[in-house]
Design an enzyme around this catalytic site. Sequence first.
Site, PDB file in Angstrom:
ATOM      1  CB  ALA A 134      -0.958  -0.010   1.193  1.00  0.00           C
ATOM      2  CB  THR A 135       4.247   2.059   1.329  1.00  0.00           C
ATOM      3  OG1 THR A 135       3.931   1.725   2.680  1.00  0.00           O
ATOM      4  CG2 THR A 135       5.188   3.245   1.295  1.00  0.00           C
ATOM      5  CG  ASN A 178      -3.159   3.489  10.202  1.00  0.00           C
ATOM      6  OD1 ASN A 178      -3.632   4.503   9.668  1.00  0.00           O
ATOM      7  ND2 ASN A 178      -1.954   3.475  10.716  1.00  0.00           N
ATOM      8  CD  GLN A 227      -5.390  -0.953   9.012  1.00  0.00           C
ATOM      9  OE1 GLN A 227      -6.143  -1.731   9.594  1.00  0.00           O
ATOM     10  NE2 GLN A 227      -4.074  -1.041   9.107  1.00  0.00           N
ATOM     11  CB  SER A 233      -1.544  -3.457   2.387  1.00  0.00           C
ATOM     12  OG  SER A 233      -0.540  -4.192   3.061  1.00  0.00           O
ATOM     13  CG  HIS A 256       1.428  -6.721   5.527  1.00  0.00           C
ATOM     14  ND1 HIS A 256       1.451  -6.160   6.774  1.00  0.00           N
ATOM     15  CD2 HIS A 256       1.815  -5.749   4.670  1.00  0.00           C
ATOM     16  CE1 HIS A 256       1.848  -4.904   6.679  1.00  0.00           C
ATOM     17  NE2 HIS A 256       2.070  -4.622   5.411  1.00  0.00           N
ATOM     18  CB  THR A 295      10.445  -9.679 -12.848  1.00  0.00           C
ATOM     19  OG1 THR A 295      11.298  -9.475 -13.977  1.00  0.00           O
ATOM     20  CG2 THR A 295       9.963 -11.118 -12.824  1.00  0.00           C
ATOM     21  CB  CYS A 309       8.216   3.815  21.246  1.00  0.00           C
ATOM     22  SG  CYS A 309       6.563   3.383  21.696  1.00  0.00           S
TER      23      CYS A 309
HETATM   24  C1  LIG Z   1      -0.292  -0.711   6.599  1.00  0.00           C
HETATM   25  C2  LIG Z   1      -0.807   0.501   5.932  1.00  0.00           C
HETATM   26  C3  LIG Z   1      -0.136   1.071   4.837  1.00  0.00           C
HETATM   27  C4  LIG Z   1       1.167   0.513   4.319  1.00  0.00           C
HETATM   28  O1  LIG Z   1       0.992  -0.739   3.723  1.00  0.00           O
HETATM   29  P1  LIG Z   1       2.237  -1.612   3.257  1.00  0.00           P
HETATM   30  O2  LIG Z   1       1.633  -2.677   2.413  1.00  0.00           O
HETATM   31  O3  LIG Z   1       2.866  -2.136   4.512  1.00  0.00           O
HETATM   32  O4  LIG Z   1       3.156  -0.734   2.496  1.00  0.00           O
HETATM   33  C5  LIG Z   1      -0.679   2.189   4.246  1.00  0.00           C
HETATM   34  N1  LIG Z   1      -1.820   2.722   4.700  1.00  0.00           N
HETATM   35  C6  LIG Z   1      -2.497   2.212   5.748  1.00  0.00           C
HETATM   36  C7  LIG Z   1      -3.767   2.852   6.187  1.00  0.00           C
HETATM   37  C8  LIG Z   1      -2.012   1.090   6.403  1.00  0.00           C
HETATM   38  O5  LIG Z   1      -2.675   0.589   7.447  1.00  0.00           O
END
Ligand SMILES: *Cc1c(COP(=O)(O)O)cnc(C)c1O
Length: 358
Positions: A48-49, A126, A154, A174, A176, A214, A299
């Site tokens: 997502a980044t 998030n 999210q 994203s 994960h 790729t 932190c």
């Molecule tokens: C985790 C998250 C991202 C980043 O996602 P990645 O796949 O780890 O790069 C971006 N936006 C939100 C709201 C997220 O929770």
Amino acid sequence: MFDGDFGNPASSSHVFGWEAEEHVENARVQLAQLIGADPLEIVWTSGATESDNLALKGLAEHYGSGHIVTSAYEHKAVLDTCEYLEKRDVRVTYVEPGSDGLISPKHVEDALEDDTFAVSIMHVNNEIGVLNDVASIGQICRDREVFFHVDGAQSVGKVPVRVEDLKIDMLSISGHKIYGPKGIGALYVRRAASIPLQAIIHGGGHERGLRSGTLATHQIVGIGAAAAICAEELDPEANRLRALRERLWSHLKQMPDVHLNGSDDQRIPGLINVGFGGVDGETLLMALNDVAVSSGSACTSATVEPSYVLRAIGVEDSLASASLRFTVGRFTTEEDVDFAAMRVADVVHTLRERRTSI
Ligand SMILES: *Cc1c(COP(=O)(O)O)cnc(C)c1O
């Protein structure tokens, strides 16, 4: 099963390449189905980044200058990208969320200027789990002919997301965050919108020129399978998680001076953020080392900076530092929730006693 899958999905001259391509295209269908999109509208990215970067930098690259409207509590992937673009020729307005943690569509509309080319508002925050009314914001963007990007990291897989109903032009996803692999994600790019998106990674012209390189075949197969499972289990899983979250909150709110951060009804099922008055945030987090909660704040070794998200919704600093983010997910049980609630109650009680006795 895919360990023997050495072919490059872009190699069209041999059978190994075809098989890899078939797996990639099958995953594209699976992810597209989860959000009600056409498979041709999915661009694979590293997460997502990268999707957030592609959406905003890719549009800014086309326009050269102009204006973006976003919010003050976006993920850093959006905020840092906007900050970067501000050093170029782009102006950015950061709409503040309300004390309920929600972005008002009216505030977004008021922020639009003549040269606004993009609005970027996250679907679900998030840190606090609130669910924004993106359909209304999307309608405003359509009426004003401004492209609408949504960070859906999210929300996708957790609540129903239909890109057409929500009037979304670009959606970041994203892997994960939907129980898929790390290092894979996607950007939905609405075809009917004819978005003049420019690539930010150049090379062999993969993904219709929008993202060269790729393809990460194994991860793509993983995100596709994860999307299929989410689609199948969405409703029952949402009900189960909502019940677990309510169970957790009903335990926690029995204590005095406990505050739910953000709207209590407009939110995703599995996440709450709770502030505990009269305790030191850092001590609280340290004492809870057997419960996987997070503070949602940055932190450093010596200090806990209050979260910029909680600050943006008007939570005062001492309560913001003493706020914890609780998530329940696919593998959380009622016993886990009861244990966590009991540990938190013990620790908060002990810390408050210690305070009053000094
Ligand atoms: C985790 C998250 C991202 C980043 O996602 P990645 O796949 O780890 O790069 C971006 N936006 C939100 C709201 C997220 O929770």
